[in-house]
Design an enzyme around this catalytic site. Structure first.
Site, mmCIF file in Angstrom:
data_model
loop_
_atom_site.group_PDB
_atom_site.id
_atom_site.type_symbol
_atom_site.label_atom_id
_atom_site.label_comp_id
_atom_site.label_asym_id
_atom_site.label_seq_id
_atom_site.Cartn_x
_atom_site.Cartn_y
_atom_site.Cartn_z
ATOM 1 N N ARG A 191 38.740 40.370 41.857
ATOM 2 C CA ARG A 191 39.223 39.615 40.466
ATOM 3 C C ARG A 191 39.604 38.274 40.938
ATOM 4 N NH1 ARG A 191 42.820 37.871 36.605
ATOM 5 N NH2 ARG A 191 41.958 38.153 34.545
ATOM 6 N N LYS A 237 47.608 33.995 42.489
ATOM 7 C CA LYS A 237 49.121 34.438 41.793
ATOM 8 C C LYS A 237 50.638 34.040 43.051
ATOM 9 C CE LYS A 237 47.207 38.238 38.789
ATOM 10 N NZ LYS A 237 46.725 39.216 38.595
HETATM 11 N N1 HH2 Z 1 45.636 39.654 36.478
HETATM 12 C C1 HH2 Z 1 45.871 38.889 35.331
HETATM 13 C C2 HH2 Z 1 44.969 38.772 34.020
HETATM 14 N N2 HH2 Z 1 43.843 40.335 34.152
HETATM 15 N N3 HH2 Z 1 43.471 42.226 35.100
HETATM 16 C C3 HH2 Z 1 43.105 43.615 36.224
HETATM 17 N N4 HH2 Z 1 42.357 44.309 36.462
HETATM 18 N N5 HH2 Z 1 44.187 42.726 37.644
HETATM 19 C C4 HH2 Z 1 44.808 41.623 37.420
HETATM 20 O O1 HH2 Z 1 45.299 41.476 39.155
HETATM 21 C C5 HH2 Z 1 44.639 40.918 36.532
HETATM 22 C C6 HH2 Z 1 43.763 41.403 34.831
HETATM 23 C C7 HH2 Z 1 46.901 38.031 35.909
HETATM 24 O O2 HH2 Z 1 45.724 36.666 35.867
HETATM 25 P P1 HH2 Z 1 45.092 35.418 34.894
HETATM 26 O O3 HH2 Z 1 43.628 36.141 34.180
HETATM 27 O O4 HH2 Z 1 44.321 34.323 35.433
HETATM 28 O O5 HH2 Z 1 45.831 35.195 34.668
HETATM 29 P P2 HH2 Z 1 46.616 34.973 33.126
HETATM 30 O O6 HH2 Z 1 46.902 36.673 32.643
HETATM 31 O O7 HH2 Z 1 47.782 33.549 32.469
HETATM 32 O O8 HH2 Z 1 46.140 34.542 31.613
#
Ligand code: HH2
Length: 290
Positions: free
Chosen positions: A256, A222
């Site tokens: 995660r 992040k």
């Molecule tokens: N962060 C993201 C997505 N889902 N769910 C939970 N529970 N906690 C988090 O911190 C969280 C999440 C964002 O990260 P990522 O899935 O890598 O990116 P994107 O939303 O761009 O797919």
């Protein structure tokens, strides 16, 4: 001993668990397009399991700041083929979605957990989850929505406000018959928060744990890590592992992450060198199928 009750698995959280991220999206902030097609995403699920993922988290929507959500049919087409396959891999599978229809369809297929960045505030989402008597749920805090959440977020006491919100959401679910043991809380690193808010929430994990639920944290790649290290998104592996380890030390029980192998190794070393012997021993006999 905290146990996370999920559809097929009672996940023992005596030691921190690694949730491997599978983004079936063209536009996720760190791995967008890398496994956007079902075959690549399925191969990624298998790879994360080999690397030691305790849980897989499959998502078909990027929730990065200012992302435009896909249509429902598009999200379904991304997630379902991958979910079907992942359910045969022998680990708990979570579906990262804000859409009630997708939650329902995923749970009907046998998904173990719903991970909702919107904490089930969408139409019909609470009911979808409550209709399945064992499904696990991760309730995450987000201020606003991805389109607007980074527009000057402000809090008087971010830990208290996030904690109050999560506790209210958990209480609401419990009033619909969802047992406390199914619920995990997540402060939502980067979702409507500045660097200072994210750091305060991280340090506030022990306060969040006083709400009585296990805590999940997602620092992986992040932007706060980029701000602190000066590194672009594809050079944040060490920063992500350090943040995950630090979260575990603060008491987070689900991490995660994108980089499962590195996080699993870091946790093993931490456990061998630092952690309480009781926690290490209990960690070996976990995850009974039920
Ligand atoms: N962060 C993201 C997505 N889902 N769910 C939970 N529970 N906690 C988090 O911190 C969280 C999440 C964002 O990260 P990522 O899935 O890598 O990116 P994107 O939303 O761009 O797919």
């Amino acid at each position: 001993m905290p146990i996370w009750t999920t559809t097929r698995f009672a996940i023992d959280l005596a030691r921190p668990r690694v949730m491997g991220i599978v983004n079936v999206t063209p536009d996720s902030f760190s791995d967008g397009g890398r496994h956007a097609g079902p075959e690549a995403a399925i191969a990624h699920c298998e790879r994360l399991c080999t690397e030691g993922a305790d849980i897989l988290d499959i998502g078909g929507e990027s929730t990065r700041p200012r992302a435009v959500p896909p249509g429902e049919a598009e999200e379904r087409a991304r997630v379902m083929p991958v979910l079907r396959h992942a359910l045969g891999l022998g680990v708990p599978v979570s579906v990262d979605t804000r859409r009630a229809a997708l939650m329902r369809e995923s749970l009907e297929l046998g998904a173990d957990i719903v991970n909702d960045v919107n904490a089930l505030r969408g139409d019909g989402a609470e009911q979808a989850l409550a209709a399945f008597p064992r499904a696990g749920i991760c309730l995450m805090h987000m201020r606003g929505d991805p389109a607007t959440m980074q527009d000057a977020p402000a809090y008087a006491d971010v830990v208290a406000e996030v904690g109050d919100f999560l506790l209210q959401r958990a209480a609401r679910l419990q009033s619909l018959g969802v047992a406390a043991g199914r619920i995990v809380l997540d402060p939502g690193i980067g979702f409507g928060k500045t660097l200072a808010h994210n750091v305060a929430l991280h340090r506030g994990i022990p306060r969040l744990l006083m709400l009585g639920f296990p805590v999940l944290v997602g620092w992986s790649n992040k932007s706060t890590l980029g701000t602190i290290t000066g590194k672009p998104v594809h050079e944040r592996l060490a920063a992500s592992v350090a943040a995950a380890l630090s979260a575990a030390r603060q008491g987070a029980r689900v991490l995660r992450v994108h980089d499962v192998a590195a996080t699993v190794d870091a946790l093993k070393i931490w456990q061998a060198l630092d952690a309480e012997p009781a926690a290490t021993a209990a960690g070996e006999t976990t995850r009974e199928e039920i």
